[in-house]
Write a protein that holds these residues in place. Structure first.
Motif, short mmCIF file in Angstrom:
data_model
loop_
_atom_site.label_atom_id
_atom_site.label_comp_id
_atom_site.label_asym_id
_atom_site.label_seq_id
_atom_site.Cartn_x
_atom_site.Cartn_y
_atom_site.Cartn_z
N ILE A 85 24.99 -9.48 -0.20
CA ILE A 85 23.87 -8.56 -0.07
C ILE A 85 23.50 -8.02 -1.45
O ILE A 85 24.33 -7.42 -2.14
CB ILE A 85 24.24 -7.38 0.86
N GLU A 86 22.28 -8.30 -1.89
CA GLU A 86 21.85 -7.80 -3.21
C GLU A 86 20.68 -6.86 -3.03
O GLU A 86 19.70 -7.18 -2.39
CB GLU A 86 21.41 -8.97 -4.09
N LYS A 87 20.79 -5.66 -3.51
CA LYS A 87 19.70 -4.68 -3.43
C LYS A 87 18.89 -4.70 -4.73
O LYS A 87 19.39 -4.38 -5.79
CB LYS A 87 20.29 -3.28 -3.20
N ILE A 88 17.63 -5.14 -4.64
CA ILE A 88 16.77 -5.20 -5.81
C ILE A 88 16.19 -3.81 -6.06
O ILE A 88 16.03 -3.02 -5.15
CB ILE A 88 15.62 -6.20 -5.58
N GLY A 89 15.87 -3.49 -7.29
CA GLY A 89 15.36 -2.17 -7.66
C GLY A 89 14.15 -1.75 -6.84
O GLY A 89 13.21 -2.49 -6.66
N ASN A 90 14.23 -0.50 -6.34
CA ASN A 90 13.12 0.09 -5.58
C ASN A 90 12.65 1.32 -6.35
O ASN A 90 13.43 2.23 -6.59
CB ASN A 90 13.62 0.48 -4.18
N PHE A 91 11.38 1.32 -6.73
CA PHE A 91 10.86 2.38 -7.59
C PHE A 91 9.92 3.31 -6.83
O PHE A 91 9.07 3.97 -7.43
CB PHE A 91 10.15 1.75 -8.79
N ASP A 92 10.03 3.33 -5.49
CA ASP A 92 9.14 4.16 -4.68
C ASP A 92 9.32 5.64 -5.00
O ASP A 92 10.42 6.20 -4.87
CB ASP A 92 9.45 3.91 -3.20
N GLY A 112 10.77 7.83 -22.39
CA GLY A 112 10.43 8.69 -21.25
C GLY A 112 9.98 7.87 -20.06
O GLY A 112 10.39 8.12 -18.93
N SER A 113 9.16 6.85 -20.31
CA SER A 113 8.71 5.96 -19.23
C SER A 113 9.89 5.20 -18.64
O SER A 113 10.01 5.07 -17.42
CB SER A 113 7.67 4.99 -19.77
N GLU A 114 10.77 4.72 -19.50
CA GLU A 114 11.97 3.99 -19.03
C GLU A 114 12.79 4.87 -18.10
O GLU A 114 13.27 4.45 -17.06
CB GLU A 114 12.81 3.56 -20.22
N THR A 160 4.45 7.34 -15.74
CA THR A 160 5.19 6.35 -14.96
C THR A 160 5.58 6.89 -13.59
O THR A 160 5.52 6.17 -12.59
CB THR A 160 6.43 5.88 -15.74
N LEU A 161 5.95 8.16 -13.53
CA LEU A 161 6.27 8.76 -12.23
C LEU A 161 5.05 8.71 -11.31
O LEU A 161 5.14 8.27 -10.16
CB LEU A 161 6.73 10.21 -12.41
N VAL A 162 3.90 9.12 -11.81
CA VAL A 162 2.68 9.15 -11.01
C VAL A 162 2.26 7.73 -10.61
O VAL A 162 1.87 7.49 -9.47
CB VAL A 162 1.55 9.87 -11.77
N GLN A 163 2.40 6.78 -11.54
CA GLN A 163 2.06 5.38 -11.24
C GLN A 163 2.91 4.83 -10.10
O GLN A 163 2.48 3.93 -9.37
CB GLN A 163 2.26 4.51 -12.49
N ASN A 164 4.12 5.39 -9.93
CA ASN A 164 5.02 4.92 -8.86
C ASN A 164 5.00 5.82 -7.63
O ASN A 164 5.92 5.76 -6.80
CB ASN A 164 6.46 4.80 -9.42
N GLY A 165 3.98 6.66 -7.53
CA GLY A 165 3.78 7.39 -6.28
C GLY A 165 4.27 8.81 -6.23
O GLY A 165 4.15 9.47 -5.19
N VAL A 166 4.83 9.32 -7.34
CA VAL A 166 5.27 10.71 -7.34
C VAL A 166 4.04 11.62 -7.45
O VAL A 166 3.20 11.42 -8.32
CB VAL A 166 6.25 11.00 -8.50
N SER A 167 3.96 12.59 -6.54
CA SER A 167 2.84 13.53 -6.60
C SER A 167 3.00 14.45 -7.81
O SER A 167 4.11 14.89 -8.13
CB SER A 167 2.81 14.39 -5.32
N ASP A 168 1.87 14.76 -8.45
CA ASP A 168 1.88 15.66 -9.60
C ASP A 168 2.54 17.00 -9.21
O ASP A 168 3.23 17.62 -9.99
CB ASP A 168 0.44 15.90 -10.06
N ASP A 169 2.31 17.41 -7.98
CA ASP A 169 2.88 18.69 -7.50
C ASP A 169 4.40 18.63 -7.36
O ASP A 169 5.06 19.66 -7.23
CB ASP A 169 2.27 19.06 -6.14
#
Ligand SMILES: Nc1c(NC[C@H](O)[C@H](O)[C@H](O)CO)[nH]c(=O)[nH]c1=O
Ligand SMILES: CC(=O)[C@@H](O)COP(=O)(O)O
Length: 156
Positions: free
Chosen positions: A2-9, A136-138, A37-46
């Motif tokens: 079982i290999e878990k690939i990176g999830n950036f949700d 920071g993006s990394e 990068t956070l916002v690009q991956n779905g993190v709300s600004d709030d």
């Protein structure tokens, strides 16, 4: 196997960013890269909270306090420690790295080490959106990957 690939949700994730004012010519660029990068991956600004501290030496203290609140899913620590004429650089780097390592190991949420430790300002700028990328993006990608990985482990 079982290999878990990176999830950036980043949806519904709450992220704290602790950033040093010292060398803010660099740290502001690190912060911009992290937020983008956070916002690009779905993190709300709030759901992004930014905490400015005087210098990198102060990052572990605030990072630990934030980790203990239970309000966040992950923390990104950002700083730029640039070597000067004396051994002060060595003490700051040691405090920051050891301090952040303690919080991420002893606490309940992941803390990303986004502290540049460079010999000169050019090296720092190159890692804050220059030809060597943006630390920071990394770290933003990394904190989302760690949060989701830990959720997967917790739920299995
Ligand atoms: N020289 C750098 C510092 N020095 C300041 C320390 O971090 C600290 O704020 C001071 O010693 C008071 O406790 N900080 C950086 O972030 N980067 C440097 O290059
Ligand atoms: C990392 C530092 O604390 C350093 O920039 C301070 O410079 P100096 O060693 O010349 O006082």
């Amino acid at each position: 196997m079982i290999e878990k690939i990176g999830n950036f949700d980043g949806n519904n994730k709450k992220i704290g960013i602790v950033v040093a004012k010292f060398n803010d010519l660099v740290t502001k660029k690190l912060l911009d890269g992290a937020i983008q990068t956070l916002v690009q991956n779905g993190v709300s600004d709030d759901n992004i909270a930014v905490y400015w501290v005087p210098g990198a030496f102060e990052i572990p203290r605030i990072t630990r306090k934030l980790s203990e609140t239970g309000d966040l899913d992950g923390i990104i620590a950002l700083g730029a420690v640039v070597r000067g004429e004396t051994s002060h650089y060595d003490y700051v780097c040691a405090q920051v790295s050891n301090g952040i390592a303690e919080v991420t190991l002893d606490g309940n949420i992941p803390v990303m080490f986004g502290i540049l430790t460079t010999d000169n300002m050019d090296q720092a700028l190159n890692r804050a959106g220059g030809k060597a990328g943006n630390k920071g993006s990394e770290c933003a990608s990394g904190v989302l990957e760690m949060i989701n990985l830990e959720e997967t482990i917790q739920n299995n």
